[in-house]
Design a protein around this motif. Structure first.
Motif, PDB file in Angstrom:
ATOM      1  N   ALA A   1     -10.319   7.146  -2.950  1.00  0.00           N
ATOM      2  CA  ALA A   1     -10.117   6.962  -1.504  1.00  0.00           C
ATOM      3  C   ALA A   1      -9.572   8.237  -0.866  1.00  0.00           C
ATOM      4  N   THR A   2      -8.496   8.797  -1.446  1.00  0.00           N
ATOM      5  CA  THR A   2      -7.882   9.973  -0.851  1.00  0.00           C
ATOM      6  C   THR A   2      -8.685  11.240  -1.101  1.00  0.00           C
TER       7      THR A   2
ATOM      8  N   THR B   1      -7.460  12.410   6.028  1.00  0.00           N
ATOM      9  CA  THR B   1      -6.737  13.244   5.074  1.00  0.00           C
ATOM     10  C   THR B   1      -6.961  14.730   5.340  1.00  0.00           C
TER      11      THR B   1
ATOM     12  N   ASN C   1       0.845  -1.195   0.000  1.00  0.00           N
ATOM     13  CA  ASN C   1       0.000   0.000   0.000  1.00  0.00           C
ATOM     14  C   ASN C   1       0.879   1.243   0.000  1.00  0.00           C
TER      15      ASN C   1
ATOM     16  N   TYR D   1      -6.203   3.954  -6.448  1.00  0.00           N
ATOM     17  CA  TYR D   1      -7.413   4.226  -5.670  1.00  0.00           C
ATOM     18  C   TYR D   1      -7.588   5.740  -5.554  1.00  0.00           C
ATOM     19  N   LYS D   2      -7.991   6.346  -6.678  1.00  0.00           N
ATOM     20  CA  LYS D   2      -8.079   7.805  -6.735  1.00  0.00           C
ATOM     21  C   LYS D   2      -9.162   8.370  -5.823  1.00  0.00           C
TER      22      LYS D   2
ATOM     23  N   LEU E   1       0.794   5.345  -0.098  1.00  0.00           N
ATOM     24  CA  LEU E   1       0.067   6.606  -0.004  1.00  0.00           C
ATOM     25  C   LEU E   1       0.977   7.721  -0.497  1.00  0.00           C
TER      26      LEU E   1
ATOM     27  N   LYS F   1      -1.116  -1.401  -4.352  1.00  0.00           N
ATOM     28  CA  LYS F   1      -2.229  -0.453  -4.310  1.00  0.00           C
ATOM     29  C   LYS F   1      -1.664   0.934  -4.072  1.00  0.00           C
TER      30      LYS F   1
ATOM     31  N   PHE G   1      -2.449   5.002  -3.597  1.00  0.00           N
ATOM     32  CA  PHE G   1      -3.439   6.004  -3.211  1.00  0.00           C
ATOM     33  C   PHE G   1      -2.844   7.375  -3.520  1.00  0.00           C
TER      34      PHE G   1
ATOM     35  N   TYR H   1      -1.679  13.029   5.754  1.00  0.00           N
ATOM     36  CA  TYR H   1      -2.357  11.848   6.298  1.00  0.00           C
ATOM     37  C   TYR H   1      -2.187  11.761   7.809  1.00  0.00           C
TER      38      TYR H   1
END
Length: 282
Positions: A131-132, A146, A63, A128-129, A65, A91, A93, A158
């Motif tokens: 999500a953030t 966020t 993941n 994952y556009k 970010l 993934k 983000f 974050y």
């Protein structure tokens, strides 16, 4: 939770003898939860070393970010070895930048920019556009909140929580921007309130700020003042100026420790530094 720093420089990598103590790689931080779930924060050149470790240690989902798309936050990705592993699930983000290129971490590997194109990578990579774009979402047992950065072209900060512990990752961010304010100082105080660890950029010192207003970074003393007012327990400064030597960073850290005595712990983060939130000691 445990926090490990793999890249702490801002703007551009700076590999040279006078900076080897704090490190010359650009932004990348790893957070590991109590269940061993990991979150990678940003993909500067520091992620290259992390990638070498991950292909040896595990085959778990990865993941990432991202705060934003400036080079020093994405330029390590093409050399991140797990993206070349068949079947590896990654993934991403992306930060909420002001332009439409939220996939810039991938498209930097296109055209004549890079010899291996992103659509040739064997790993399974998902963006994952949305999500953030929300104020809150989950990654495994991590709760992620966020906040909009004050930085040219935008970006996302974050707050990552798990089992009663909180880490705030706020870089690159200008606490008192001369122009548009995406997040006010009062909003930052609320966002990071009571955090166990604030990771914030402190690329400038006060004397440098007049010439660099609007560049999207804060001074070390501004960050310390914010942390005190928000009841933060510890501060790790990153995004060090690429021209700042080990000796200069050591002096900055010494002065900050003196100023913060009795209030909180503070350090200038180093590559390879590991912080255990159950017992933070600098």
């Amino acid at each position: 939770m445990k926090v490990k720093f793999y890249g702490v420089r801002g703007s551009v990598p700076s590999p040279c003898p006078s900076k080897v103590g704090f490190g010359g790689n650009t932004s990348c931080v790893e957070i590991t939860g109590f269940d061993e779930t990991k979150i990678i924060l940003d993909s500067g050149t520091g992620i290259i070393k992390l990638g070498e470790e991950l292909i040896e240690e595990s085959t778990d989902d990865i993941n990432i970010l991202l705060t934003h798309n400036h080079w020093d936050h994405i330029q390590g990705f093409p050399f991140f070895k797990p993206i070349h592993q068949s079947g590896r699930k990654i993934k991403i983000f992306p930060g909420q930048v002001e332009s439409s290129d939220k996939d810039a971490i991938l498209t930097q590997m296109s055209g004549s920019n890079f010899p291996v194109k992103y659509d040739q990578l064997p790993a399974s990579i998902s963006l994952y556009k949305e999500a953030t774009a929300s104020k809150r979402f989950a990654i495994g047992n991590f709760d992620v909140q966020t906040q909009a950065l004050n930085h040219p072209d935008g970006g996302t900060a974050y707050l990552i929580s798990q089992a009663g512990k909180k880490v705030a990752y706020v870089t690159d961010n200008e606490l008192f921007p001369p122009g548009k304010i995406n997040t006010s100082i009062k909003e930052w105080e609320t966002f990071i309130d009571g955090a166990d660890l604030l990771i914030h950029d402190g690329q400038f010192v006060d004397t440098e700020l007049p010439e660099k207003l609007g560049w999207g970074h804060s001074t070390t003393t501004q960050v310390l003042k914010l942390a005190k007012s928000a009841n933060v327990k510890a501060v790790a400064l990153i995004s060090h100026d690429p021209f700042r030597t080990d000796e200069q960073l050591e002096q900055i850290e010494k002065e900050l420790k003196e100023d913060s005595r009795g209030f909180l712990q503070v350090c200038c983060a180093k590559e390879g530094q590991l912080i255990d939130l159950s017992a933070i000691e600098f």
